[in-house]
Design a protein around this motif. Structure first.
Motif, mmCIF file in Angstrom:
data_model
loop_
_atom_site.group_PDB
_atom_site.id
_atom_site.type_symbol
_atom_site.label_atom_id
_atom_site.label_comp_id
_atom_site.label_asym_id
_atom_site.label_seq_id
_atom_site.Cartn_x
_atom_site.Cartn_y
_atom_site.Cartn_z
ATOM 1 N N PHE A 175 3.610 16.534 0.533
ATOM 2 C CA PHE A 175 3.524 15.094 0.822
ATOM 3 C C PHE A 175 2.526 14.423 -0.104
ATOM 4 O O PHE A 175 2.784 13.351 -0.633
ATOM 5 N N TRP A 176 1.362 15.044 -0.283
ATOM 6 C CA TRP A 176 0.284 14.452 -1.070
ATOM 7 C C TRP A 176 0.668 14.342 -2.535
ATOM 8 O O TRP A 176 0.334 13.344 -3.179
ATOM 9 N N LYS A 177 1.321 15.304 -3.079
ATOM 10 C CA LYS A 177 1.627 15.334 -4.507
ATOM 11 C C LYS A 177 2.978 14.698 -4.849
ATOM 12 O O LYS A 177 3.142 14.175 -5.941
ATOM 13 N N VAL A 178 3.972 14.743 -3.965
ATOM 14 C CA VAL A 178 5.299 14.298 -4.339
ATOM 15 C C VAL A 178 5.718 13.020 -3.593
ATOM 16 O O VAL A 178 6.069 12.020 -4.204
ATOM 17 N N ILE A 179 5.722 13.073 -2.294
ATOM 18 C CA ILE A 179 6.311 11.993 -1.501
ATOM 19 C C ILE A 179 5.422 10.749 -1.481
ATOM 20 O O ILE A 179 5.922 9.635 -1.684
ATOM 21 N N ILE A 180 4.156 10.883 -1.255
ATOM 22 C CA ILE A 180 3.263 9.705 -1.175
ATOM 23 C C ILE A 180 3.251 8.952 -2.511
ATOM 24 O O ILE A 180 3.331 7.714 -2.509
ATOM 25 N N VAL A 206 6.587 7.002 -2.715
ATOM 26 C CA VAL A 206 6.593 5.906 -1.743
ATOM 27 C C VAL A 206 5.664 4.792 -2.222
ATOM 28 O O VAL A 206 5.996 3.598 -2.165
ATOM 29 N N THR A 207 4.494 5.174 -2.734
ATOM 30 C CA THR A 207 3.542 4.181 -3.240
ATOM 31 C C THR A 207 4.141 3.423 -4.426
ATOM 32 O O THR A 207 4.015 2.195 -4.520
ATOM 33 N N LYS A 208 4.775 4.167 -5.341
ATOM 34 C CA LYS A 208 5.404 3.533 -6.500
ATOM 35 C C LYS A 208 6.498 2.556 -6.060
ATOM 36 O O LYS A 208 6.579 1.428 -6.548
ATOM 37 N N THR A 209 7.332 2.976 -5.128
ATOM 38 C CA THR A 209 8.404 2.108 -4.623
ATOM 39 C C THR A 209 7.831 0.860 -3.948
ATOM 40 O O THR A 209 8.302 -0.265 -4.165
ATOM 41 N N LEU A 210 6.800 1.036 -3.144
ATOM 42 C CA LEU A 210 6.172 -0.104 -2.467
ATOM 43 C C LEU A 210 5.524 -1.054 -3.470
ATOM 44 O O LEU A 210 5.599 -2.277 -3.309
ATOM 45 N N ASP A 211 4.896 -0.477 -4.525
ATOM 46 C CA ASP A 211 4.290 -1.330 -5.555
ATOM 47 C C ASP A 211 5.352 -2.138 -6.299
ATOM 48 O O ASP A 211 5.170 -3.318 -6.590
ATOM 49 N N GLU A 212 6.479 -1.467 -6.627
ATOM 50 C CA GLU A 212 7.564 -2.178 -7.307
ATOM 51 C C GLU A 212 8.103 -3.303 -6.430
ATOM 52 O O GLU A 212 8.351 -4.414 -6.908
ATOM 53 N N ARG A 213 8.283 -3.028 -5.179
ATOM 54 C CA ARG A 213 8.769 -4.071 -4.263
ATOM 55 C C ARG A 213 7.762 -5.215 -4.145
ATOM 56 O O ARG A 213 8.138 -6.388 -4.106
ATOM 57 N N ALA A 214 6.489 -4.854 -4.082
ATOM 58 C CA ALA A 214 5.451 -5.889 -3.998
ATOM 59 C C ALA A 214 5.468 -6.762 -5.254
ATOM 60 O O ALA A 214 5.343 -7.988 -5.176
ATOM 61 N N GLU A 215 5.631 -6.109 -6.433
ATOM 62 C CA GLU A 215 5.695 -6.875 -7.676
ATOM 63 C C GLU A 215 6.924 -7.789 -7.695
ATOM 64 O O GLU A 215 6.841 -8.939 -8.125
ATOM 65 N N VAL A 216 8.051 -7.260 -7.249
ATOM 66 C CA VAL A 216 9.265 -8.085 -7.209
ATOM 67 C C VAL A 216 9.075 -9.266 -6.267
ATOM 68 O O VAL A 216 9.425 -10.404 -6.576
ATOM 69 N N ILE A 217 8.503 -9.000 -5.122
ATOM 70 C CA ILE A 217 8.285 -10.074 -4.137
ATOM 71 C C ILE A 217 7.294 -11.097 -4.680
ATOM 72 O O ILE A 217 7.516 -12.317 -4.597
#
Length: 182
Positions: A38-43, A46-57
């Motif tokens: 979770f610490w090395k792969v999934i988080i 997820v963080t990258k996806t959330l950042d991209e969405r935040a930038e788009v928004i």
């Protein structure tokens, strides 16, 4: 029976809620592996996806705000142009009203001048016709008066000077009696 007693004694010493040590160790190893994945792969994903969405928004919000500001500027410009157009339309209407009044005044003046000219021409023509009628009437009345006088007197009045003086005096008396009668 003894076996049953030992089992019972052993059962009494073990707490069923506390797991065995090997279960705890293997559970900690599995938890550490899952935590590491979770610490090395999934988080990070997820963080990258959330950042991209935040930038788009945030980009969408910024574009919306700039579009809103541009729309407000265009609206303000439109309102200014509309106000200018209304002011110019008012000026044009006022100028048209002034021009219409001026044209109407000029037409009235032209009509008055034309009427005065026509009246003057008619008066001059009437006066000329009256003068012509008077001249014609004088000569006819003179000749009739001479014929009548010659019939009354029994002489021929062929002397033009005497006849003209007699006719003129007769007409003067006739005009004087006409004026006195009115």
């Amino acid at each position: 029976m003894l076996n049953a007693l030992t089992l019972a004694a052993e059962a009494e010493t073990k707490n069923p809620l506390i797991p065995e040590v090997y279960d705890i160790v293997w559970s900690l190893v599995a938890f550490a592996v899952i935590l590491l994945v979770f610490w090395k792969v999934i988080i990070p994903r997820v963080t990258k996806t959330l950042d991209e969405r935040a930038e788009v928004i945030e980009g969408g919000i910024a574009r919306a705000e700039s579009a809103q500001a541009e729309a407000n500027a265009q609206l303000e410009k439109y309102n200014e142009m509309l106000a200018e157009a209304r002011a110019e339309a008012g000026k044009i209407r006022e100028q048209a009203r002034v021009d219409g009044t001026k044209i109407l005044t000029e037409l009235k003046e032209q009509a008055s001048a034309e009427a005065a000219r026509i009246t003057a021409n008619a008066s001059a023509q009437i006066e000329a016709e009256r003068q012509a009628a008077l001249v014609s009437l004088r000569s006819e009345v003179g000749s009739l008066a001479l014929d009548l006088a010659a019939g009354v007197v029994g002489q021929s009045l062929s002397d033009d000077k005497k006849a003209a003086a007699l006719v003129d005096s007769f007409l003067a008396d006739l005009e004087a009696s006409e004026k006195n009668g009115k």
